[in-house]
Design a protein around this motif. Structure first.
Motif, PDB file in Angstrom:
ATOM      1  N   PRO A  34       0.792  -1.231   0.000  1.00  0.00           N
ATOM      2  CA  PRO A  34       0.000   0.000   0.000  1.00  0.00           C
ATOM      3  C   PRO A  34       0.828   1.287   0.000  1.00  0.00           C
ATOM      4  O   PRO A  34       0.552   2.187  -0.803  1.00  0.00           O
ATOM      5  N   PRO A  35       1.862   1.424   0.850  1.00  0.00           N
ATOM      6  CA  PRO A  35       2.614   2.685   0.782  1.00  0.00           C
ATOM      7  C   PRO A  35       3.403   2.841  -0.516  1.00  0.00           C
ATOM      8  O   PRO A  35       3.543   3.959  -1.028  1.00  0.00           O
ATOM      9  N   GLU A  36       3.917   1.743  -1.067  1.00  0.00           N
ATOM     10  CA  GLU A  36       4.649   1.845  -2.338  1.00  0.00           C
ATOM     11  C   GLU A  36       3.712   2.262  -3.469  1.00  0.00           C
ATOM     12  O   GLU A  36       4.060   3.114  -4.298  1.00  0.00           O
ATOM     13  N   LEU A  37       2.503   1.676  -3.494  1.00  0.00           N
ATOM     14  CA  LEU A  37       1.529   2.070  -4.510  1.00  0.00           C
ATOM     15  C   LEU A  37       1.085   3.515  -4.306  1.00  0.00           C
ATOM     16  O   LEU A  37       0.790   4.219  -5.274  1.00  0.00           O
ATOM     17  N   GLY A  38       1.039   3.957  -3.052  1.00  0.00           N
ATOM     18  CA  GLY A  38       0.697   5.350  -2.774  1.00  0.00           C
ATOM     19  C   GLY A  38       1.702   6.317  -3.382  1.00  0.00           C
ATOM     20  O   GLY A  38       1.329   7.355  -3.927  1.00  0.00           O
ATOM     21  N   VAL A  39       2.974   5.977  -3.317  1.00  0.00           N
ATOM     22  CA  VAL A  39       4.012   6.808  -3.934  1.00  0.00           C
ATOM     23  C   VAL A  39       3.805   6.848  -5.447  1.00  0.00           C
ATOM     24  O   VAL A  39       3.829   7.914  -6.068  1.00  0.00           O
ATOM     25  N   ALA A  40       3.571   5.671  -6.047  1.00  0.00           N
ATOM     26  CA  ALA A  40       3.357   5.605  -7.500  1.00  0.00           C
ATOM     27  C   ALA A  40       2.141   6.431  -7.907  1.00  0.00           C
ATOM     28  O   ALA A  40       2.182   7.162  -8.902  1.00  0.00           O
ATOM     29  N   LEU A 124      12.742   3.397  -8.931  1.00  0.00           N
ATOM     30  CA  LEU A 124      12.412   3.277  -7.512  1.00  0.00           C
ATOM     31  C   LEU A 124      12.222   1.799  -7.225  1.00  0.00           C
ATOM     32  O   LEU A 124      11.414   1.147  -7.883  1.00  0.00           O
ATOM     33  N   THR A 125      12.968   1.269  -6.273  1.00  0.00           N
ATOM     34  CA  THR A 125      12.881  -0.151  -5.973  1.00  0.00           C
ATOM     35  C   THR A 125      12.370  -0.372  -4.560  1.00  0.00           C
ATOM     36  O   THR A 125      12.505   0.492  -3.702  1.00  0.00           O
TER      37      THR A 125
END
Length: 183
Positions: A34-40, A124-125
């Motif tokens: 969820p937080p990674e998708l939020g950045v995207a 971004l990884t």
């Protein structure tokens, strides 16, 4: 009175000259998604091109963020079989093999191929996508590592992870942190 979030949104969509391309290279590690998708999503919402290379298990959520999705070619999710481990060391070994080391060669190949095709300004990884980091470095593309988790390394002003201590106050607190910090 202006909305304070206007600063975050910027003055409008980027001009063609300032529009950037971002390549996300992520592994499905459950709570990190969820937080990674939020950045995207926030980057895509600002008008930038976002391509996501990730586990197939993330496709439905990822496409909902407005990004272009492509799956790793190995089809592996890096599942950790914690119930099958007989010892803590066995669990650690399986975690490293399944999530970090095992997928790295294919991640490197897939990420290098995506970099060649997409020509991102930045990769971004996820913190476990070592192969993606290797590919970005090899292709000379800058990369950042997303770490939506507790920061695991010693840092000034921060107590050792896992101790439960509040940040140090005064010389005794600083001494306590020095004594409990590994490394």
């Amino acid at each position: 009175m202006s909305d304070p979030t206007d600063r975050l949104r910027g003055a409008g969509p980027p001009t063609e000259a300032s529009r950037r391309t971002y390549l996300f290279a992520l592994k499905d590690a459950g709570g990190t998604v969820p937080p990674e998708l939020g950045v995207a999503r926030r980057i895509a919402d600002r008008g930038h091109r976002v391509v996501m290379l990730a586990d197939g298990s993330m496709e439905e959520q990822a496409t909902g963020t407005g990004v272009t999705f492509r799956s790793w070619t190995d089809g592996e999710t890096g599942e950790i079989r914690d119930w099958a481990a007989r010892t803590p060391m066995g669990l650690a070994r399986d975690t490293v093999k399944s999530m970090f080391v095992g997928p790295a060669p294919q991640q490197a190949r897939d990420t290098a191929s995506a970099i060649d095709e997409v020509r991102p300004d930045l990769v971004l990884t996820g913190f476990g996508a070592f192969g993606a980091m290797i590919a970005a470095e090899a292709r000379g593309v800058s990369f950042d590592v997303l770490l939506p988790n507790t920061y695991p390394l010693p840092a000034k002003g921060m107590p050792q992870v896992g101790t439960g201590f509040a940040p140090a106050r005064g010389p005794l607190g600083v001494l306590r942190d020095r004594m409990t910090t590994f490394g």
